[in-house]
Design a protein around this motif. Structure first.
Motif, PDB file in Angstrom:
ATOM      1  N   PHE A 299       0.778  -1.032   0.106  1.00 49.48           N
ATOM      2  CA  PHE A 299      -0.009   0.084  -0.144  1.00 49.48           C
ATOM      3  C   PHE A 299       0.975   1.295  -0.070  1.00 49.48           C
ATOM      4  CE2 PHE A 299      -3.773  -2.235   2.373  1.00 49.48           C
ATOM      5  CZ  PHE A 299      -4.362  -2.598   1.003  1.00 49.48           C
ATOM      6  N   LEU A 300       0.908   2.042  -0.968  1.00 50.16           N
ATOM      7  CA  LEU A 300       1.265   3.513  -1.080  1.00 50.16           C
ATOM      8  C   LEU A 300       0.227   4.467  -0.195  1.00 50.16           C
ATOM      9  CD1 LEU A 300       2.510   3.632  -4.476  1.00 50.16           C
ATOM     10  CD2 LEU A 300       3.606   2.680  -2.849  1.00 50.16           C
ATOM     11  N   ILE A 301       0.828   5.068   0.934  1.00 47.86           N
ATOM     12  CA  ILE A 301       0.096   6.012   1.705  1.00 47.86           C
ATOM     13  C   ILE A 301       0.582   7.278   1.672  1.00 47.86           C
ATOM     14  CG2 ILE A 301      -1.124   5.957   4.008  1.00 47.86           C
ATOM     15  CD1 ILE A 301      -0.245   3.079   4.237  1.00 47.86           C
ATOM     16  N   LEU A 302      -0.393   8.052   1.451  1.00 51.55           N
ATOM     17  CA  LEU A 302      -0.099   9.574   1.184  1.00 51.55           C
ATOM     18  C   LEU A 302      -0.625  10.311   2.561  1.00 51.55           C
ATOM     19  CD1 LEU A 302       1.391  11.936  -0.426  1.00 51.55           C
ATOM     20  CD2 LEU A 302      -0.866  12.083  -1.401  1.00 51.55           C
ATOM     21  N   HIS A 303      -0.027  10.813   3.434  1.00 47.39           N
ATOM     22  CA  HIS A 303      -0.721  11.384   4.737  1.00 47.39           C
ATOM     23  C   HIS A 303      -0.135  12.707   5.119  1.00 47.39           C
ATOM     24  CE1 HIS A 303       2.394  10.224   7.548  1.00 47.39           C
ATOM     25  NE2 HIS A 303       2.662   9.108   6.850  1.00 47.39           N
ATOM     26  N   ASN A 304      -0.797  13.040   6.049  1.00 52.85           N
ATOM     27  CA  ASN A 304      -0.033  14.474   6.584  1.00 52.85           C
ATOM     28  C   ASN A 304       0.071  14.324   8.236  1.00 52.85           C
ATOM     29  OD1 ASN A 304      -3.118  14.552   7.208  1.00 52.85           O
ATOM     30  ND2 ASN A 304      -3.202  16.588   6.849  1.00 52.85           N
ATOM     31  N   ASP A 305      -0.016  13.269   8.765  1.00 48.38           N
ATOM     32  CA  ASP A 305       0.500  13.014  10.057  1.00 48.38           C
ATOM     33  C   ASP A 305       1.921  13.577  10.183  1.00 48.38           C
ATOM     34  OD1 ASP A 305       0.354  12.266  12.788  1.00 48.38           O
ATOM     35  OD2 ASP A 305       0.384  10.192  12.342  1.00 48.38           O
ATOM     36  N   GLY A 306       1.820  14.740  10.980  1.00 51.36           N
ATOM     37  CA  GLY A 306       3.010  15.549  11.304  1.00 51.36           C
ATOM     38  C   GLY A 306       3.922  15.880  10.027  1.00 51.36           C
ATOM     39  N   ALA A 307       2.909  16.143   8.746  1.00 52.89           N
ATOM     40  CA  ALA A 307       3.617  16.656   7.614  1.00 52.89           C
ATOM     41  C   ALA A 307       2.625  17.269   6.899  1.00 52.89           C
ATOM     42  CB  ALA A 307       3.993  15.403   6.585  1.00 52.89           C
ATOM     43  N   VAL A 308       2.651  18.689   7.201  1.00 49.45           N
ATOM     44  CA  VAL A 308       1.646  19.458   6.620  1.00 49.45           C
ATOM     45  C   VAL A 308       1.544  19.289   5.180  1.00 49.45           C
ATOM     46  CG1 VAL A 308       2.785  21.493   6.636  1.00 49.45           C
ATOM     47  CG2 VAL A 308       0.403  21.666   7.014  1.00 49.45           C
ATOM     48  N   ASN A 309       2.361  18.957   4.563  1.00 54.08           N
ATOM     49  CA  ASN A 309       2.352  19.182   2.884  1.00 54.08           C
ATOM     50  C   ASN A 309       2.286  17.866   2.267  1.00 54.08           C
ATOM     51  OD1 ASN A 309       2.115  21.708   1.652  1.00 54.08           O
ATOM     52  ND2 ASN A 309       4.288  22.135   1.819  1.00 54.08           N
TER      53      ASN A 309
END
Length: 712
Positions: A299-309
């Motif tokens: 799974f390729l997961i794009l997330h903003n947990d601790g990563a605003v951009n």
């Protein structure tokens, strides 16, 4: 003054609204009841008044319509896209309002070059999958939602809306026999997704607030009602459903403005249970793509947990918490998406206020090869993936455009790197991109922040020039450069076109959005005003020649700047404008209200939010002062921004303002949020608006009594 040129006067009926100790008397709330003959009569009177006031613009409207028509290749077909054993493409025909969906067999499976068809010749073995003109016959409005062929290529599922309220009817066509299945599903969302078995289909239904809240699974030909697969009880969340490019999984995405969760199921199992990839956490957004790397499912997961951009990670399908970072967070780069293919990834991202794409090869040993940015020649070129439905393909299809370069479709050979231009959007006549100039300026907001301003105009025009400035500024939507045939009718008459990339959009990353929403929403308005002032200060235009344009949430922007800086504009065109936001967001029974609290705030339960929204709500801040000329466009069946908002706003402006500039309301009585349907009818509506813009921005040439019907 004749009766036809006397504006309608809406009755004022006391309707007090009280929240948090504040009482607001809303004299035009009675206009909300569209079942009332009095309301319909008022809207029709407004239409008659708008037609009378703009009657002198009819020759100019006809000229603009003729220009759009003359520049458009009316009989045309799209670049064929290969899927399985077929090439799929769309056709348009002169005199027909809607498109026709077609396919033909792949003759040589080893040849991935799309066939080149002449739009006037018969394609051998062509099948017409769906003729939208036939479906639209007898209806004043028509919109196609889904149009998706089953994986085995035998069945077409398609959905239609003939009212404009975005509630669709799903039907099924046997592509071998041409017969329709008896299965018919009404009142659903626009999309539909096939399972791998080509007989099971997933779709969504909406609740009373028009929120897609339930995913269903239907077994074609079973005679059984749909099976409820997942229901989202949280009223802030919307649902969407789709199948991965690999065909391995069906995914349900649940998302609010700030939080998301993804559920997956085996696409080959028509009775599969959905499981959560990662449990939702308030304020954390993520999306999921399936990839196969080194023979292992990932799974390729794009997330903003601790990563605003946002950051991109990969994890085993068996344990999505076991993550490895592929792209770390970058303050200057907003990662927007990832697409997986059998032997490469494509990463979509945004840098310097423009969308870009990267190609990531997957090597045979399960590693990622050298990353390549797919670049284009123009500074203001927007680029992105085009249609790429195949998991395995030796080519990648991409698209690019700018304000002056028509849309170009390329195939990129993944082995040789060769880029083949398949098509450039045709523009008939003598159009040449080199006759126009496009550039990026930077305005300065009151707090010192630099605001991107895109500008396009015909070379050789005289400055200061009549200018149209456009803005939106909400939902992290990005107003990227794009080509418009219709816009040429303005540019060729000496009008400059500007886009103010204000906060609330996403052009400069997630923080650009964060600083233009909730309790920082006013930055959107002051950014737009700063952009308009910049155009004046730089000598591009003058206030008496500057017209502002925005729609929906951009219509809120229009209403706000009309109150805050009316002296800067000769006119304001507000399309389906969200100009009564406080009334709407206070009422959780209205469509979309609760889902919008993450964007605007919750004034129902928070007095500070209430006070802040009231301080900028266009309707509630109409004042006794001079306003520019205003044209508001709306649709009676709009479920996103109800017609009553601009109707009330126009009535309040006429009652309160101190000038004699006309305020017009034009209501499409058979349309929804997207406006009228049918390409010729849309061109007529564009011509109506452009003629008004020209008469307002350049009254010496196009005002009442002026000929002004010649190109610059």
């Amino acid at each position: 003054m004749s009766d036809a040129l006397t504006p309608p006067v809406a009755n004022r009926v006391d309707s007090p609204r009280e929240f948090h100790g504040d009482v607001f008397n809303d004299p035009y709330e009675w206009l909300r009841d569209k079942s009332s003959p009095e309301v319909i009569s008022h809207l029709e009177a407004e239409n008659a008044y708008a037609d009378a006031v703009t009657a002198s613009q009819e020759p100019l409207r006809q000229r603009i319509f003729d220009e759009i028509k003359a520049r458009t290749k009316e009989t045309d077909l799209s670049v064929p896209t290969r899927r399985g054993d077929y090439w799929y493409y769309g056709r348009s025909f002169e005199g027909k309002q809607y498109g026709v969906h077609c396919r033909c067999l792949v003759r040589d499976p080893s040849d991935w070059s799309p066939p080149v068809f002449d739009e006037h010749t018969e394609v051998p073995g062509e099948e017409v999958l769906l003729d939208e003109n036939v479906e639209a016959d007898g209806h004043d409005f028509f919109s196609l939602g889904a149009a998706t062929v089953s994986p085995d290529a035998e069945i077409l599922a398609y959905s239609t809306d003939t009212v404009g309220d975005e509630r669709y009817t799903l039907r099924f066509k046997n592509l071998r026999t041409g017969e329709m299945y008896p299965d018919e599903i009404t009142g659903i969302g626009g999309g539909a997704t096939w399972a791998a078995d080509s007989r099971t289909i997933y779709y969504t239904t909406v609740d009373e607030a028009w929120r897609p809240d339930t995913v269903w699974r239907h077994r074609l030909g079973s005679g059984l009602p749909g099976e409820k697969v997942y229901h989202e009880p949280d009223e802030r969340f919307w649902l969407g459903v789709g199948r991965t490019r690999s065909d391995a999984y069906v995914m349900i995405a649940a998302g609010s403005s700030i939080t998301s969760e993804v559920f997956v199921a085996d696409a080959s199992d028509s009775a599969a249970e959905f499981t959560s990839v990662l449990p939702r956490r308030e304020g954390v957004e993520y999306s999921v793509e399936h990839a196969v790397v080194g023979g292992q499912d990932r799974f390729l997961i794009l997330h903003n947990d601790g990563a605003v951009n946002f950051t991109l990670v990969e994890a085993p399908v068996s344990d999505p918490t076991d993550q490895r970072t592929l792209i770390p967070h970058d303050d200057e780069v907003r990662i927007e998406g990832v697409d997986a293919f059998a032997d490469h990834l494509v990463v979509s991202y945004r840098r310097a206020a423009l969308p870009r794409i990267q190609l990531w090869p997957i090597t045979a040993d399960g590693q990622y090869g050298t990353v390549e940015e797919i670049a284009f020649e123009s500074e203001l070129m927007s680029s992105g993936l085009a249609a790429n439905p195949n998991w395995e393909s030796p080519r990648l299809r991409v698209a690019a455009t700018s304000f002056v370069i028509p849309v170009r479709i390329y195939d990129l050979d993944l082995v040789t790197g060769e880029r083949v231009l398949l098509r450039e959007q045709p523009v008939l006549g003598d159009y040449r991109p080199e006759d126009y100039e496009e550039r990026r300026d930077w305005a300065t907001a009151p707090d010192g922040v630099k605001i991107p301003v895109s500008l396009v105009y015909r070379k050789g025009i005289e400055f200061p020039a009549p200018t149209l400035i456009y803005g939106y500024g909400a939902y992290e939507a990005c107003e990227d450069p794009r080509f418009s045939i219709a816009r040429l009718s303005l540019l060729d008459r000496g009008v400059a076109f500007a886009v103010a990339h204000v906060r609330g959009g996403g052009e400069l990353g997630r923080l650009w959005y964060e600083h233009g929403k909730l309790m920082e929403k006013k930055n959107t308005f002051t950014d737009f005003i700063a952009a308009a002032e910049h155009l004046v200060d730089e000598g591009v235009t003058r206030p008496q020649n500057l017209v502002a344009l925005g729609g929906s949430a951009g219509g809120l922007l229009m209403g706000a700047v009309a109150n805050m800086a009316p002296h800067l504009f000769a006119g304001i065109l507000a399309q389906v404008p969200f100009v009564d936001p406080l009334t709407s967001i206070l009422d959780p029974s209205l469509p979309l209200t609760i889902t919008e609290w993450d964007e605007w705030g919750d004034p129902l339960h928070n007095s500070d939010v209430y006070a802040y929204m009231k301080s900028y709500s266009p309707y509630e801040n109409v004042a006794a002062k001079d306003y520019p000329a205003i044209l508001a466009m709306t649709s009676l069946n709009d479920t996103r921004v109800l017609y009553v908002e601009p109707a009330k706003w126009v009535a309040a402006l006429r009652y309160t303002k101190t000038d004699d500039h006309p305020v017009l309301l034009k209501t499409q009585m058979t349309a929804g949020h997207g406006g009228i349907s049918g390409r010729y009818e849309r061109w007529k509506e564009v011509a109506f608006q452009y003629a008004w813009l020209l008469a307002t921005a350049d009254p010496e040439r196009y005002g009442a009594g002026q000929v002004g019907d010649l190109l610059s």
